[in-house]
Design a protein around this motif. Structure first.
Motif, short mmCIF file in Angstrom:
data_model
loop_
_atom_site.label_atom_id
_atom_site.label_comp_id
_atom_site.label_asym_id
_atom_site.label_seq_id
_atom_site.Cartn_x
_atom_site.Cartn_y
_atom_site.Cartn_z
N THR A 1 -4.82 5.82 -4.31
CA THR A 1 -3.73 6.37 -5.12
C THR A 1 -2.39 5.81 -4.66
N ALA A 2 -2.20 5.71 -3.36
CA ALA A 2 -0.95 5.14 -2.83
C ALA A 2 -0.78 3.70 -3.31
N GLU A 3 -1.84 2.91 -3.28
CA GLU A 3 -1.76 1.52 -3.75
C GLU A 3 -1.43 1.46 -5.24
N ARG A 4 -2.00 2.37 -6.00
CA ARG A 4 -1.72 2.39 -7.44
C ARG A 4 -0.27 2.78 -7.71
N ILE A 5 0.24 3.76 -6.99
CA ILE A 5 1.65 4.16 -7.16
C ILE A 5 2.56 2.99 -6.78
N LEU B 1 7.87 11.56 -2.21
CA LEU B 1 7.50 10.33 -2.89
C LEU B 1 7.17 9.24 -1.88
N ILE B 2 7.94 9.15 -0.84
CA ILE B 2 7.65 8.19 0.23
C ILE B 2 6.29 8.50 0.84
N GLY B 3 6.00 9.79 1.02
CA GLY B 3 4.70 10.19 1.54
C GLY B 3 3.55 9.81 0.61
N LEU B 4 3.77 9.94 -0.69
CA LEU B 4 2.75 9.53 -1.67
C LEU B 4 2.51 8.03 -1.60
N ARG B 5 3.60 7.29 -1.49
CA ARG B 5 3.49 5.83 -1.47
C ARG B 5 2.85 5.31 -0.18
N SER B 6 2.97 6.06 0.89
CA SER B 6 2.36 5.64 2.16
C SER B 6 0.93 6.16 2.31
N GLY B 7 0.56 7.11 1.46
CA GLY B 7 -0.77 7.70 1.56
C GLY B 7 -0.81 8.91 2.47
#
Length: 130
Positions: free
Chosen positions: A9-13, A49-55
């Motif tokens: 999910t992080a890679e997709r975001i 959002l940073i947390g989502l992008r980092s996984g």
């Protein structure tokens, strides 16, 4: 993406950020995306959002759906099956390759099932003919 591994999910975001900006401009900032989400009623801090992008964080389906809608991709890219995510991801990689190659117009003819990886590889050769 030569293998058929489904991106996280992080890679997709991150792919959404990497793909959806003009060639001459940087990707959209976390601040900008968080602000855009708040306009449609999704409260997501920049840190989240940073947390989502980092996984490091996991998003709710509502947040993932809103991100997909904000970037104009099918919700299935972030909330669907692995098969759906892989199909959309391959198209995004192609779109990014087209943009990075400086292509302004593209007309694909022939089979609906054209291999986006092959087209992307050709465009990569145009960018870096080493």
């Amino acid at each position: 993406m030569n293998d058929q591994r489904c991106p996280t999910t992080a890679e997709r975001i991150n792919e959404l950020f990497a793909t959806f900006h003009r060639r001459s401009e940087p990707e959209r900032s976390n601040d900008d995306i968080a602000a855009q989400l708040s306009l449609i009623g999704i409260e997501l801090t920049v840190a989240d959002l940073i947390g989502l992008r980092s996984g490091a964080k996991v998003a709710s389906p509502d947040v993932l759906s809103a991100l997909a809608q904000l970037f104009g991709v099918p919700v299935a890219y972030l909330c669907g099956t692995e098969i759906e995510a892989i199909a959309v991801h391959r198209k995004l990689l192609l779109l990014r390759s087209v943009r990075d190659a400086g292509v302004e117009r593209l007309a694909l003819r022939g089979s609906v099932d054209c291999d986006s990886e092959v087209i992307s590889a050709y465009l990569s050769d145009v960018l870096d003919p080493a």
